[in-house]
Design a protein around this motif. Structure first.
Motif, PDB file in Angstrom:
ATOM      1  N   PHE A  87      -4.820  -9.886  -8.269  1.00 35.94           N
ATOM      2  CA  PHE A  87      -5.311  -9.618  -9.623  1.00 35.94           C
ATOM      3  C   PHE A  87      -6.406  -8.560  -9.702  1.00 35.94           C
ATOM      4  O   PHE A  87      -7.023  -8.393 -10.747  1.00 35.94           O
ATOM      5  N   GLN A  88      -6.635  -7.826  -8.629  1.00 36.32           N
ATOM      6  CA  GLN A  88      -7.598  -6.738  -8.705  1.00 36.32           C
ATOM      7  C   GLN A  88      -6.919  -5.483  -9.228  1.00 36.32           C
ATOM      8  O   GLN A  88      -5.723  -5.286  -9.051  1.00 36.32           O
ATOM      9  N   ARG A  89      -7.710  -4.658  -9.880  1.00 36.51           N
ATOM     10  CA  ARG A  89      -7.238  -3.360 -10.369  1.00 36.51           C
ATOM     11  C   ARG A  89      -7.624  -2.323  -9.314  1.00 36.51           C
ATOM     12  O   ARG A  89      -8.789  -2.174  -8.978  1.00 36.51           O
ATOM     13  N   VAL A  90      -6.612  -1.618  -8.802  1.00 39.53           N
ATOM     14  CA  VAL A  90      -6.814  -0.656  -7.731  1.00 39.53           C
ATOM     15  C   VAL A  90      -6.742   0.753  -8.300  1.00 39.53           C
ATOM     16  O   VAL A  90      -5.828   1.088  -9.060  1.00 39.53           O
ATOM     17  N   ARG A  91      -7.702   1.566  -7.920  1.00 44.88           N
ATOM     18  CA  ARG A  91      -7.728   2.978  -8.288  1.00 44.88           C
ATOM     19  C   ARG A  91      -7.245   3.751  -7.059  1.00 44.88           C
ATOM     20  O   ARG A  91      -7.778   3.569  -5.970  1.00 44.88           O
ATOM     21  N   VAL A  92      -6.230   4.592  -7.235  1.00 51.51           N
ATOM     22  CA  VAL A  92      -5.702   5.396  -6.140  1.00 51.51           C
ATOM     23  C   VAL A  92      -5.905   6.867  -6.486  1.00 51.51           C
ATOM     24  O   VAL A  92      -5.319   7.372  -7.441  1.00 51.51           O
ATOM     25  N   GLU A  93      -6.770   7.513  -5.710  1.00 54.30           N
ATOM     26  CA  GLU A  93      -6.993   8.941  -5.873  1.00 54.30           C
ATOM     27  C   GLU A  93      -6.132   9.677  -4.857  1.00 54.30           C
ATOM     28  O   GLU A  93      -6.187   9.391  -3.668  1.00 54.30           O
ATOM     29  N   SER A  94      -5.331  10.613  -5.343  1.00 56.55           N
ATOM     30  CA  SER A  94      -4.409  11.371  -4.489  1.00 56.55           C
ATOM     31  C   SER A  94      -4.802  12.833  -4.463  1.00 56.55           C
ATOM     32  O   SER A  94      -5.117  13.412  -5.505  1.00 56.55           O
ATOM     33  N   ARG A  95      -4.774  13.399  -3.276  1.00 60.60           N
ATOM     34  CA  ARG A  95      -5.057  14.828  -3.147  1.00 60.60           C
ATOM     35  C   ARG A  95      -4.311  15.377  -1.950  1.00 60.60           C
ATOM     36  O   ARG A  95      -3.978  14.653  -1.016  1.00 60.60           O
ATOM     37  N   VAL A  96      -4.053  16.676  -1.995  1.00 57.18           N
ATOM     38  CA  VAL A  96      -3.441  17.355  -0.865  1.00 57.18           C
ATOM     39  C   VAL A  96      -4.572  17.768   0.064  1.00 57.18           C
ATOM     40  O   VAL A  96      -5.525  18.429  -0.347  1.00 57.18           O
ATOM     41  N   MET A  97      -4.473  17.358   1.320  1.00 56.49           N
ATOM     42  CA  MET A  97      -5.506  17.696   2.301  1.00 56.49           C
ATOM     43  C   MET A  97      -5.255  19.060   2.939  1.00 56.49           C
ATOM     44  O   MET A  97      -6.186  19.794   3.226  1.00 56.49           O
ATOM     45  N   TYR A  98      -3.970  19.355   3.168  1.00 49.39           N
ATOM     46  CA  TYR A  98      -3.619  20.583   3.877  1.00 49.39           C
ATOM     47  C   TYR A  98      -2.111  20.784   3.724  1.00 49.39           C
ATOM     48  O   TYR A  98      -1.366  19.843   3.506  1.00 49.39           O
ATOM     49  N   TYR A 121       0.852  -1.194   0.000  1.00 48.71           N
ATOM     50  CA  TYR A 121       0.000   0.000   0.000  1.00 48.71           C
ATOM     51  C   TYR A 121       0.887   1.243   0.000  1.00 48.71           C
ATOM     52  O   TYR A 121       0.617   2.212  -0.710  1.00 48.71           O
ATOM     53  N   LEU A 122       1.942   1.209   0.811  1.00 45.91           N
ATOM     54  CA  LEU A 122       2.849   2.358   0.883  1.00 45.91           C
ATOM     55  C   LEU A 122       3.610   2.543  -0.418  1.00 45.91           C
ATOM     56  O   LEU A 122       3.837   3.665  -0.867  1.00 45.91           O
ATOM     57  N   GLN A 123       4.010   1.438  -1.063  1.00 48.33           N
ATOM     58  CA  GLN A 123       4.674   1.543  -2.362  1.00 48.33           C
ATOM     59  C   GLN A 123       3.747   2.132  -3.410  1.00 48.33           C
ATOM     60  O   GLN A 123       4.154   2.968  -4.216  1.00 48.33           O
ATOM     61  N   MET A 124       2.496   1.704  -3.403  1.00 45.94           N
ATOM     62  CA  MET A 124       1.536   2.255  -4.366  1.00 45.94           C
ATOM     63  C   MET A 124       1.265   3.728  -4.083  1.00 45.94           C
ATOM     64  O   MET A 124       1.117   4.525  -5.012  1.00 45.94           O
ATOM     65  N   ALA A 125       1.219   4.107  -2.809  1.00 50.43           N
ATOM     66  CA  ALA A 125       1.037   5.519  -2.458  1.00 50.43           C
ATOM     67  C   ALA A 125       2.221   6.347  -2.957  1.00 50.43           C
ATOM     68  O   ALA A 125       2.041   7.460  -3.465  1.00 50.43           O
ATOM     69  N   GLU A 126       3.433   5.801  -2.848  1.00 54.55           N
ATOM     70  CA  GLU A 126       4.610   6.511  -3.356  1.00 54.55           C
ATOM     71  C   GLU A 126       4.522   6.675  -4.876  1.00 54.55           C
ATOM     72  O   GLU A 126       4.787   7.759  -5.402  1.00 54.55           O
ATOM     73  N   SER A 127       4.133   5.634  -5.566  1.00 53.06           N
ATOM     74  CA  SER A 127       3.965   5.726  -7.020  1.00 53.06           C
ATOM     75  C   SER A 127       2.881   6.739  -7.372  1.00 53.06           C
ATOM     76  O   SER A 127       3.007   7.490  -8.339  1.00 53.06           O
ATOM     77  N   ALA A 128       1.826   6.778  -6.572  1.00 53.14           N
ATOM     78  CA  ALA A 128       0.747   7.748  -6.796  1.00 53.14           C
ATOM     79  C   ALA A 128       1.246   9.173  -6.565  1.00 53.14           C
ATOM     80  O   ALA A 128       0.785  10.105  -7.223  1.00 53.14           O
ATOM     81  N   GLN A 129       2.202   9.361  -5.632  1.00 54.08           N
ATOM     82  CA  GLN A 129       2.781  10.689  -5.431  1.00 54.08           C
ATOM     83  C   GLN A 129       3.595  11.111  -6.646  1.00 54.08           C
ATOM     84  O   GLN A 129       3.546  12.269  -7.053  1.00 54.08           O
ATOM     85  N   PHE A 130       4.346  10.190  -7.239  1.00 54.69           N
ATOM     86  CA  PHE A 130       5.067  10.507  -8.482  1.00 54.69           C
ATOM     87  C   PHE A 130       4.067  10.887  -9.571  1.00 54.69           C
ATOM     88  O   PHE A 130       4.270  11.857 -10.305  1.00 54.69           O
ATOM     89  N   ASP A 131       3.002  10.119  -9.672  1.00 48.64           N
ATOM     90  CA  ASP A 131       1.944  10.408 -10.637  1.00 48.64           C
ATOM     91  C   ASP A 131       1.401  11.825 -10.407  1.00 48.64           C
ATOM     92  O   ASP A 131       1.237  12.590 -11.351  1.00 48.64           O
ATOM     93  N   TYR A 132       1.160  12.172  -9.158  1.00 43.66           N
ATOM     94  CA  TYR A 132       0.629  13.490  -8.798  1.00 43.66           C
ATOM     95  C   TYR A 132       1.579  14.615  -9.226  1.00 43.66           C
ATOM     96  O   TYR A 132       1.159  15.579  -9.853  1.00 43.66           O
ATOM     97  N   VAL A 133       2.879  14.504  -8.892  1.00 37.12           N
ATOM     98  CA  VAL A 133       3.794  15.610  -9.207  1.00 37.12           C
ATOM     99  C   VAL A 133       3.992  15.784 -10.708  1.00 37.12           C
ATOM    100  O   VAL A 133       4.282  16.883 -11.168  1.00 37.12           O
ATOM    101  N   ILE A 134       3.786  14.726 -11.472  1.00 35.02           N
ATOM    102  CA  ILE A 134       3.896  14.852 -12.928  1.00 35.02           C
ATOM    103  C   ILE A 134       2.612  15.426 -13.518  1.00 35.02           C
ATOM    104  O   ILE A 134       2.646  16.388 -14.290  1.00 35.02           O
ATOM    105  N   LYS A 135       1.472  14.873 -13.150  1.00 35.22           N
ATOM    106  CA  LYS A 135       0.198  15.348 -13.714  1.00 35.22           C
ATOM    107  C   LYS A 135      -0.089  16.796 -13.349  1.00 35.22           C
ATOM    108  O   LYS A 135      -0.757  17.503 -14.093  1.00 35.22           O
ATOM    109  N   THR A 136       0.386  17.242 -12.194  1.00 34.81           N
ATOM    110  CA  THR A 136       0.157  18.635 -11.777  1.00 34.81           C
ATOM    111  C   THR A 136       1.279  19.554 -12.245  1.00 34.81           C
ATOM    112  O   THR A 136       1.249  20.745 -11.956  1.00 34.81           O
ATOM    113  N   ALA A 137       2.254  19.010 -12.948  1.00 34.83           N
ATOM    114  CA  ALA A 137       3.404  19.749 -13.483  1.00 34.83           C
ATOM    115  C   ALA A 137       4.317  20.302 -12.386  1.00 34.83           C
ATOM    116  O   ALA A 137       5.131  21.180 -12.651  1.00 34.83           O
ATOM    117  N   LEU A 138       4.216  19.766 -11.172  1.00 33.98           N
ATOM    118  CA  LEU A 138       5.150  20.164 -10.115  1.00 33.98           C
ATOM    119  C   LEU A 138       6.547  19.608 -10.375  1.00 33.98           C
ATOM    120  O   LEU A 138       7.524  20.114  -9.829  1.00 33.98           O
TER     121      LEU A 138
END
Length: 170
Positions: free
Chosen positions: A92-103, A48-65
């Motif tokens: 074998f499940q496909r997981v959707r990870v939505e990332s957002r900045v809370m504060y 879960y933590l590895q996927m969250a880290e990958s989602a953070q990389f996804d976030y900084v790229i998609k937001t152009a940070l």
């Protein structure tokens, strides 16, 4: 799947969606649970933590940070992470990870990564992170903008629990 390979695949996929959203908007990444991610049949907690880290990389790229981060030599460091499990994620499940900045305040930004499978919430990973330039903490507002309002009660309680549990690190 190894964390490094997942990160690389996430980065490559996110580059196709570079600058597709603002820093204050949520981003979405998808991951497939492989036999290397599970114990017998469910996603292991460290994955879960590895996927969250990958989602953070996804976030900084998609937001152009990623552009100002690379240009100025900034990186992000996770200071603390917390997982809330709701339902197990199966092999074998496909997981959707939505990332957002809370504060964000003058030192830290708090991210929420919500894990869903078929529109059902399975877990939530909260991440307290810092942007760094070498050993110096960069105020998140330089990259994310200013957050108005009080710190959410849940984040405040988490910070207080961290302070009580490890006063030597404050």
């Amino acid at each position: 799947m190894s964390g490094l390979l997942r990160n690389l695949l996430s980065i490559v996929w996110a580059l196709f969606h570079y600058r597709s959203t603002s820093a204050l908007s949520p981003t979405v990444a998808h991951f497939f649970v492989t036999p290397l991610d599970t114990g017998l049949a469910t996603l292991k907690s460290d994955k879960y933590l590895q996927m969250a880290e990958s989602a953070q990389f996804d976030y900084v790229i998609k937001t152009a940070l990623i552009h100002p981060m690379l240009a100025k030599g900034y990186s992000f460091v996770n200071a603390s992470q917390m997982i809330k499990f709701v339902k197990p994620v199966r092999l074998f499940q496909r997981v959707r990870v939505e990332s957002r900045v809370m504060y964000a305040d003058d030192k830290n930004a708090w991210f929420c990564h919500t894990f869903t499978v078929e529109n059902i919430k399975h877990a939530e990973v909260l991440v307290k992170m810092k942007f760094k330039h070498g050993g110096i903490t960069v105020p998140p507002e330089k990259l994310l903008g200013v957050f108005k309002g009080a710190k959410p009660a849940g984040i405040q309680a988490w910070d207080e629990a961290l302070a009580a549990a490890s006063p030597a690190f404050q």
